[in-house]
Enzyme design. Sequence first.
Site, PDB file in Angstrom:
ATOM      1  N   ARG A 235       0.858  -1.185   0.000  1.00  0.00           N
ATOM      2  CA  ARG A 235       0.000   0.000   0.000  1.00  0.00           C
ATOM      3  C   ARG A 235       0.890   1.230   0.000  1.00  0.00           C
ATOM      4  O   ARG A 235       1.903   1.276   0.724  1.00  0.00           O
ATOM      5  CB  ARG A 235      -0.916   0.025   1.237  1.00  0.00           C
ATOM      6  N   ASP A 259       4.297  -0.453  -7.078  1.00  0.00           N
ATOM      7  CA  ASP A 259       3.004  -0.758  -7.713  1.00  0.00           C
ATOM      8  C   ASP A 259       1.890   0.043  -7.050  1.00  0.00           C
ATOM      9  O   ASP A 259       0.754   0.021  -7.500  1.00  0.00           O
ATOM     10  CB  ASP A 259       2.705  -2.259  -7.586  1.00  0.00           C
ATOM     11  N   GLU A 264      -2.524   7.525  -4.737  1.00  0.00           N
ATOM     12  CA  GLU A 264      -2.901   6.935  -6.032  1.00  0.00           C
ATOM     13  C   GLU A 264      -4.395   7.078  -6.348  1.00  0.00           C
ATOM     14  O   GLU A 264      -4.787   7.047  -7.516  1.00  0.00           O
ATOM     15  CB  GLU A 264      -2.522   5.449  -6.065  1.00  0.00           C
ATOM     16  N   HIS A 296      -0.878  -0.172  -9.676  1.00  0.00           N
ATOM     17  CA  HIS A 296      -1.622  -1.119  -8.827  1.00  0.00           C
ATOM     18  C   HIS A 296      -2.142  -2.302  -9.644  1.00  0.00           C
ATOM     19  O   HIS A 296      -3.337  -2.607  -9.651  1.00  0.00           O
ATOM     20  CB  HIS A 296      -2.783  -0.401  -8.117  1.00  0.00           C
TER      21      HIS A 296
END
Length: 339
Positions: A235, A259, A264, A296
């Site tokens: 996260r 990622d 985000e 993500h």
Amino acid sequence: MRIAVFDTHSYDRHSFDEANQAFGHDLKYFESRLSLETVALARGFEGVCVFVNDQLNRPTLEALKAGGVRLVALRCAGFNNVDVAAAEELDLPVVRVPAYSPYAVAEHTVALLMALNRKIYRAYARVREGNFSLSGLVGFDVHGKTVGVIGTGKIGQVFARIMKGFGCEVLAYDKFPNQDLADEIGLRYVSLDELYERCDILSLHVPLADDSLHMIDKAAVARMKRGVILLNTSRGGLIETAALIEGLKTGKIGGAGLDVYEHEAGVFFEDFSNRVIQDDELARLLTFPNVVITGHQAFLTDTALHNIAETTLGNISTIEAGEIPPTCVTRTLALPPRT
Ligand code: NAI
């Protein structure tokens, strides 16, 4: 059950429609993310199905409840975006998908590491331009390096096993160390201090919670080995972005494979190729030659999508049948009655 499915894309609809043949729920797909602004879309539905960037804070949960919603089904593992205490007070059961493919996420972490280390993204672009020069593409052998795994749950342990396969020394840190796992894989639990001091590669696999928010801050970066490769497929909020940027600028951090990103929500899963990115920290991160960012997508394999759809729809059926599945994150006794 009539379910409003938020934040959906074509791949979600495909996997849910396929799995739903065995369950027969009435699914209505929305592209919008669920938030206080969009909650009216859920009016008249019995349940909502949501993903990582939908915002289920107290006012949104209250509005859901007032609109007749009786169930929140997360189609992801993390539930940091849900006010669980508020859901409990409102008697709204919240279910999730605790595991759908730890391999998908762990393998993507390795993909980020190798793309970064061997500069695959630069080589790919260069060769397509007819430029076969190797300048600037020097990587390092992963074999023999010391890898630190923070969080040795389902995903962290798969990543640790893969790194052992590369011939790395694996050190780990977890709030609840699992000595049997350590003996089996051949990893060693150490303090965070030792982990930061010794590791060439650091990978984050802990959930985002109050005690892990910004666990990688300025002080943590200062304790790390110079040139460390930092990987985050967990996260974004685990890393304080300003500290990461500073670490990259000074060379303390030798590269980052991300990622997930702290801010985000509202950017990832969207096409910004014709728009101006307003987030200056994200824009700065995108300028570094030694940062690889994916939006993500670590979970995005056909196996994982199938398992997510099947578990989510199964969770809904179980709750509808009057039982509470073990995947319930709220202390719930039963599905609340229809209003
Ligand atoms: P898990 O629950 O199996 O393992 C988490 C581990 O972290 C546990 O061993 C726990 O003891 C440890 N832990 C928790 N808080 C800690 C802390 N403050 N300090 C040290 N250790 C701590 O979870 P799993 O399935 O391995 O997933 C890890 C995370 O990966 C999820 O919480 C989620 O945020 C993220 N994730 C990301 C995906 C993506 O597409 N990028 C997809 C799926 C999960």
